[in-house]
Design a protein around this motif. Structure first.
Motif, mmCIF file in Angstrom:
data_model
loop_
_atom_site.group_PDB
_atom_site.id
_atom_site.type_symbol
_atom_site.label_atom_id
_atom_site.label_comp_id
_atom_site.label_asym_id
_atom_site.label_seq_id
_atom_site.Cartn_x
_atom_site.Cartn_y
_atom_site.Cartn_z
ATOM 1 N N SER A 22 0.836 -1.212 0.000
ATOM 2 C CA SER A 22 0.000 0.000 0.000
ATOM 3 C C SER A 22 0.867 1.256 0.000
ATOM 4 C CB SER A 22 -0.917 0.021 1.224
ATOM 5 O OG SER A 22 -0.153 0.018 2.417
ATOM 6 N N ARG A 23 2.187 1.083 -0.071
ATOM 7 C CA ARG A 23 3.098 2.211 0.164
ATOM 8 C C ARG A 23 4.021 2.486 -1.018
ATOM 9 N NH1 ARG A 23 3.438 2.461 6.174
ATOM 10 N NH2 ARG A 23 1.826 1.051 6.914
ATOM 11 N N SER A 24 3.558 2.177 -2.212
ATOM 12 C CA SER A 24 4.374 2.353 -3.421
ATOM 13 C C SER A 24 4.325 3.802 -3.912
ATOM 14 C CB SER A 24 3.862 1.425 -4.519
ATOM 15 O OG SER A 24 2.616 1.908 -5.026
ATOM 16 N N THR A 25 5.040 4.073 -5.010
ATOM 17 C CA THR A 25 5.019 5.401 -5.633
ATOM 18 C C THR A 25 3.803 5.548 -6.545
ATOM 19 O OG1 THR A 25 7.442 5.237 -5.591
ATOM 20 C CG2 THR A 25 6.553 7.107 -6.769
ATOM 21 N N LYS A 57 18.197 12.131 -12.144
ATOM 22 C CA LYS A 57 19.410 11.957 -11.321
ATOM 23 C C LYS A 57 19.412 12.971 -10.185
ATOM 24 C CE LYS A 57 23.372 9.490 -13.046
ATOM 25 N NZ LYS A 57 22.620 8.437 -13.627
ATOM 26 N N THR A 58 19.236 12.461 -8.987
ATOM 27 C CA THR A 58 19.262 13.334 -7.815
ATOM 28 C C THR A 58 20.695 13.408 -7.296
ATOM 29 O OG1 THR A 58 18.778 11.452 -6.407
ATOM 30 C CG2 THR A 58 16.898 12.731 -7.185
ATOM 31 N N SER A 59 20.884 14.089 -6.180
ATOM 32 C CA SER A 59 22.241 14.276 -5.637
ATOM 33 C C SER A 59 22.931 12.956 -5.317
ATOM 34 C CB SER A 59 22.178 15.140 -4.382
ATOM 35 O OG SER A 59 21.316 14.543 -3.428
ATOM 36 N N ASP A 60 22.145 11.894 -5.009
ATOM 37 C CA ASP A 60 22.787 10.597 -4.718
ATOM 38 C C ASP A 60 22.610 9.605 -5.864
ATOM 39 O OD1 ASP A 60 20.158 9.908 -4.475
ATOM 40 O OD2 ASP A 60 20.373 8.840 -2.571
ATOM 41 N N GLY A 61 22.282 10.139 -7.049
ATOM 42 C CA GLY A 61 22.224 9.283 -8.237
ATOM 43 C C GLY A 61 20.947 8.488 -8.411
ATOM 44 N N ARG A 62 19.915 8.789 -7.634
ATOM 45 C CA ARG A 62 18.659 8.051 -7.760
ATOM 46 C C ARG A 62 17.645 8.838 -8.582
ATOM 47 N NH1 ARG A 62 19.710 4.090 -4.121
ATOM 48 N NH2 ARG A 62 20.935 4.705 -2.327
ATOM 49 N N VAL A 63 16.478 8.209 -8.774
ATOM 50 C CA VAL A 63 15.369 8.835 -9.497
ATOM 51 C C VAL A 63 14.363 9.355 -8.472
ATOM 52 C CG1 VAL A 63 13.409 8.303 -11.021
ATOM 53 C CG2 VAL A 63 15.657 7.330 -11.513
ATOM 54 N N LEU A 64 13.785 10.525 -8.719
ATOM 55 C CA LEU A 64 12.729 11.032 -7.837
ATOM 56 C C LEU A 64 11.516 11.412 -8.690
ATOM 57 C CD1 LEU A 64 12.779 11.731 -4.621
ATOM 58 C CD2 LEU A 64 12.426 14.036 -5.453
ATOM 59 N N PHE A 65 10.322 11.091 -8.194
ATOM 60 C CA PHE A 65 9.081 11.399 -8.899
ATOM 61 C C PHE A 65 8.220 12.353 -8.078
ATOM 62 C CE2 PHE A 65 10.170 7.114 -10.405
ATOM 63 C CZ PHE A 65 10.016 7.254 -11.785
ATOM 64 N N ALA A 66 7.455 13.195 -8.773
ATOM 65 C CA ALA A 66 6.361 13.954 -8.159
ATOM 66 C C ALA A 66 5.140 13.620 -9.018
ATOM 67 C CB ALA A 66 6.656 15.445 -8.176
ATOM 68 N N VAL A 67 4.224 12.840 -8.443
ATOM 69 C CA VAL A 67 3.132 12.253 -9.221
ATOM 70 C C VAL A 67 1.771 12.741 -8.727
ATOM 71 C CG1 VAL A 67 2.109 10.047 -9.989
ATOM 72 C CG2 VAL A 67 4.559 10.178 -9.501
#
Length: 531
Positions: free
Chosen positions: A59-62, A272-282
């Motif tokens: 229940s806690r996905s993106t 690419k965020t500061s630590d190399g990951r992906v970030l979403f705003a959905v």
């Protein structure tokens, strides 16, 4: 005839069945998918969940149904192709919950537009006929038009691509309903407390406890499947005194904001965020969900808590890319989930390097365990599990049918239909409206700022096996995940309906409210939580 999702009826079915073909432990995405796969093939199937369906990770996905752009970058083509194919099947089989979502990648250097356009064109090609639309390079002006609150300073261009968006725990409830409609027995608040074995140390069943009455039952079965996600190791302890670590829990958090921070139907993807990951705003249920993180966690719990460093990371990243800068005070809800990643063969691998592919383990006792995976590929994972059960537990061979099985509620909804918050109920919408006609007091709004009605609470209790305030406000009506303070404000109303519908006393009701407020405080960021 439509089978209703009624807990007492399911308990009766449990008591009246002497032996099962397939017993599934765990009511998350993998477990529920496996119950549907097994039952639709005609196997006598039971699923038991210790708490509520999708209470944990599921229940806690993106809220994305996607091939995984990051996995493409890592060169994991087979995982991307499998996920894109499954994404297409999810869109077809659960149209009321899964929709096409346009994503925009803003680029702050000249080469980004070309680089991501090429990568995402490959992504589209891998999807083939199941592609949701073409990726394309867009100008700076167009990027601002699609993302009005994007940080414009230094913006060069953008890229748009298509993926899927959905409501995770609503799909879990609908999968449970579909499994029941296909003949499965499905029960929440039924915990496995022991594994039953024969003289050769082969697993023959499970002992379960009805968490509401403390009654114990022995269930005999041919194939026993451990689909308990981050709690896999606790079942492994029951299975064998000596066992290795099969999963590493990785935590991901999400912050929820008002739509004004991104007033558009388009989602933002930061590659690419500061630590190399992906970030979403959905965009999700008229709010914006921003995440996620990827943090290795030593211990796990049913209610994981967001770490300060994770909150800071998501906030700082969102502030860098949005012109309207969100702060801690703007967070309506924060939720954390744990991914049950398959443990790496060698020590020291970072979480982003640990495979998202699923892995099926068959123990010497015959217990079948599933690790890893993600929501998008739940159907294929379930197919693989039952195929494995046929091979190792000698079930009569039957073909998988779930590619063509329509999920409960499946109905084509247009963008206009989604303006009505009831769209998530699909084919059940007329029944909820009928409930309001029969009992006019149920037309009352749950909260003045939200469209949810009392009828939806009653529906969740009568037809979706909700047993607690948490079940109702977290996983049936998603209010806790959207606005924790509003959820706390209506907890008394929900408790009143629950105690009436379930025949509980005043002490039970008051205990429910106390427990829920304590839990909901974990979803609030400010220093002053609600007592």
């Amino acid at each position: 005839m439509l089978k209703v999702m009624n807990r007492s009826e399911q308990l009766t079915k449990l008591k009246e069945t002497s032996e099962w073909d397939v017993i599934i432990i765990g009511g998350g995405a993998n477990g529920l998918g496996t119950a549907l796969d097994s039952a639709s093939r005609g196997y006598k199937t039971i699923l038991v969940e210790a708490v509520d369906f999708a209470k944990g990770t599921s229940s806690r996905s993106t809220k994305l149904v996607h091939g995984g752009v990051r996995y493409l970058e890592q060169g994991n083509i087979s995982l991307v192709m499998e996920a894109l194919k499954e994404r297409g099947l999810m869109v077809k089989n659960a149209k009321h919950l899964v929709q096409n979502q346009t994503f925009v990648i803003p680029n702050y250097n000249w080469w980004g537009g070309y680089f991501y356009t090429i990568g995402l064109t490959i992504y589209d090609m891998l999807a083939g006929k199941l592609s949701l639309g073409k990726s394309k390079y867009i100008s700076r002006k167009k990027t601002i038009e699609l993302l009005p609150t994007i940080e414009q300073n230094g913006l060069v261009n953008g890229v748009i691509y298509q993926d899927g968006q959905f409501d995770d725990s609503r799909l879990a409830i609908n999968l449970a309903q579909t499994a029941i409609e296909n003949g499965a027995c499905v029960l929440n608040y039924t915990k496995v407390v022991n594994l039953l074995k024969d003289s050769q140390n082969q697993i023959t069943g499970v002992q379960v406890k009805n968490q509401e009455t403390q009654e114990l039952f022995d269930l005999k079965g041919k194939a026993i499947i451990n689909a308990t996600g981050v709690f896999i190791n606790s079942i492994m302890k029951l299975n064998d005194t000596v066992y290795k670590k099969y999963i590493v829990p990785s935590q991901g958090i999400h912050l929820v904001f008002d739509k004004s921070f991104l007033p558009t139907d388009h989602a933002l993807m930061i590659p690419k965020t500061s630590d190399g990951r992906v970030l979403f705003a959905v965009p999700w249920h008229n709010k914006i969900v921003v995440g996620t993180t990827d943090t290795l966690i030593k211990s796990h719990s049913l209610e994981p808590i967001a770490l300060e460093k994770e909150i800071d990371f998501v906030l700082e990243t969102a502030q860098r890319f949005l012109a309207k800068k969100p702060t801690r005070a703007d967070v309506l809800s924060v939720f954390a989930g744990l991914r049950p990643l398959a443990a790496p063969e060698e020590e020291g691998k970072s979480t982003k390097e640990v495979s998202r592919s699923h892995k099926i383990i068959v123990s010497e006792t015959g217990l079948i365990t599933i690790t890893g995976g993600k929501w998008t590929t739940y159907r294929k994972i379930a197919e693989d599990i039952i195929d494995k059960a046929i091979t190792v537990r000698h079930l009569p061979k039957k073909e998988c049918k779930t590619k063509g099985v329509s999920i409960h509620g499946n109905i084509k909804t247009s963008t206009a239909d989604r303006e009505n918050h009831l769209y998530i109920y699909g084919t059940d919408i007329p029944k909820i409206l009928e409930l309001q006609r029969q009992e006019p007091e149920l037309k009352q709004k749950l909260h003045p700022s939200y469209d949810y009605t009392m009828a939806e609470v009653v529906w969740a209790i009568r037809y979706e096996m909700a047993r607690t305030i948490d079940d109702v406000l977290s996983r049936r009506v998603r209010l806790l995940f959207l606005d924790a303070r509003a959820a706390i404000a209506v907890s008394g109303k929900v408790a009143q309906l629950l105690s009436k519908e379930l025949g509980r006393d005043e002490a039970w009701k008051e205990n429910q409210i106390t427990q829920f407020k304590k839990l909901a405080n974990g979803f609030i960021l400010t220093e002053f939580q609600i007592k």
